[in-house]
Design an enzyme around this catalytic site. Structure first.
Site, PDB file in Angstrom:
ATOM      1  N   GLU A 112       1.687  -7.949 -15.700  1.00 38.99           N
ATOM      2  CA  GLU A 112       2.805  -7.830 -16.410  1.00 38.99           C
ATOM      3  C   GLU A 112       3.779  -6.790 -16.559  1.00 38.99           C
ATOM      4  O   GLU A 112       4.934  -6.640 -16.172  1.00 38.99           O
ATOM      5  CB  GLU A 112       2.520  -8.360 -18.031  1.00 38.99           C
ATOM      6  CG  GLU A 112       2.067  -9.879 -17.885  1.00 38.99           C
ATOM      7  CD  GLU A 112       1.699 -10.044 -19.412  1.00 38.99           C
ATOM      8  OE1 GLU A 112       2.229 -10.962 -20.001  1.00 38.99           O
ATOM      9  OE2 GLU A 112       0.633  -9.534 -20.008  1.00 38.99           O
ATOM     10  N   GLU A 143      -4.886 -15.173 -18.842  1.00 43.15           N
ATOM     11  CA  GLU A 143      -4.803 -15.387 -20.113  1.00 43.15           C
ATOM     12  C   GLU A 143      -5.212 -17.019 -20.698  1.00 43.15           C
ATOM     13  O   GLU A 143      -5.898 -16.996 -21.681  1.00 43.15           O
ATOM     14  CB  GLU A 143      -3.484 -15.064 -20.864  1.00 43.15           C
ATOM     15  CG  GLU A 143      -3.402 -13.578 -21.255  1.00 43.15           C
ATOM     16  CD  GLU A 143      -2.948 -12.826 -19.753  1.00 43.15           C
ATOM     17  OE1 GLU A 143      -2.721 -11.641 -19.760  1.00 43.15           O
ATOM     18  OE2 GLU A 143      -2.795 -13.659 -18.614  1.00 43.15           O
TER      19      GLU A 143
END
Length: 263
Positions: free
Chosen positions: A117, A137
């Site tokens: 990210e 995730e």
């Protein structure tokens, strides 16, 4: 020892995540130090471009420090979701939408979770052939809360993005290049040279032009074209009235290198 290293060489700032023993996982202190660095970068008039990387030869960053997360959960810390508001280091790079200077991600090894990210929030990504990207995730009961859900769905075809988001599958460097997620992939022995070439090209450009283009491109990406043309951009208004806006054409006509004064 600091979690984040900072050095400036001329107009290039080098920012290094410095926790190689845990694959540059980011804990609370790392986010706090990074926030201070981004403030410094924006305020320093000598900085024109930033190179962000991870220490060691195994990872750019594997994202959130899950050992710290477990400790925080056990201590009764509130759950996390999308964004980092009210958390240490806010606004983090993933939400620092007003950062005007370009950031190059130098990626070698793992760029997973929040590390991926962080790279996605940069303007240019240069990766070694050993780089590995992924958002695991979903396999951890979490979400890519630092913008991975939003950026990947914008930067890839939606069905392709959903495949990676929903499964946590990893992506090698060549696949990332094929999808347009990175700008260049090189052998690791050429990585620093390639990053330096990108940095030199960015430094060679007019600082106000670079900032105006970055601001306009990111602000307008979801706008209708008519609105994009009519929107006022802060850095563009500075550029258009600057001496550099006349210096560039004059230098071209005079067959010399421009001397940028503003920015």
């Amino acid at each position: 020892m600091n979690r984040v290293g900072y050095e400036r060489e001329g107009h290039v700032a080098h920012v290094t995540l410095h926790r190689p023993e845990v694959l540059n996982a980011m804990d609370t202190r790392t986010h706090e130090e990074l926030a201070a660095v981004w403030d410094l970068v924006e305020e320093d008039g000598e900085v024109r471009v930033v190179v962000l990387t991870g220490a060691g030869d195994r990872a750019f960053s594997v994202g959130q420090d899950l050992k710290e997360r477990v400790r925080l959960n056990t201590a009764g810390a509130p759950p996390t979701t999308f964004g980092s508001r009210d958390q240490p280091g806010w606004p983090r790079l993933t939400e620092r939408f007003s950062l005007s200077k370009p950031v190059i991600a130098r990626v070698h090894g793992y760029a997973l979770g929040g590390g991926f990210e962080l790279a996605l929030a940069c303007d240019v990504i240069v990766a070694s052939e050993q780089a590995v990207f992924g958002l695991p995730e979903a396999t951890l009961g979490l979400v890519p809360g630092a913008g991975g859900v939003f950026r990947l769905a914008r930067q890839l075809p939606l069905r392709t993005a959903m495949g990676y988001l929903l499964t946590g599958r990893r992506m090698d460097a060549r696949t990332a290049l094929h999808h347009g997620l990175v700008n260049e992939v090189v052998p690791v022995e050429r990585l620093d040279e390639c990053v330096a070439e990108w940095a030199r090209d960015l430094v060679r450009a007019a600082p106000l032009s670079v900032r105006a283009i970055k601001e306009a491109a990111l602000a307008s990406v979801d706008m209708p074209l008519e609105r994009a043309f009519s929107t006022r951009y802060v850095w563009e208004e500075r550029r258009m009235y600057s001496s550099d806006a006349t210096e560039g054409p004059r230098a071209f006509v005079e067959k010399r290198d421009p001397v940028w004064i503003d920015g």
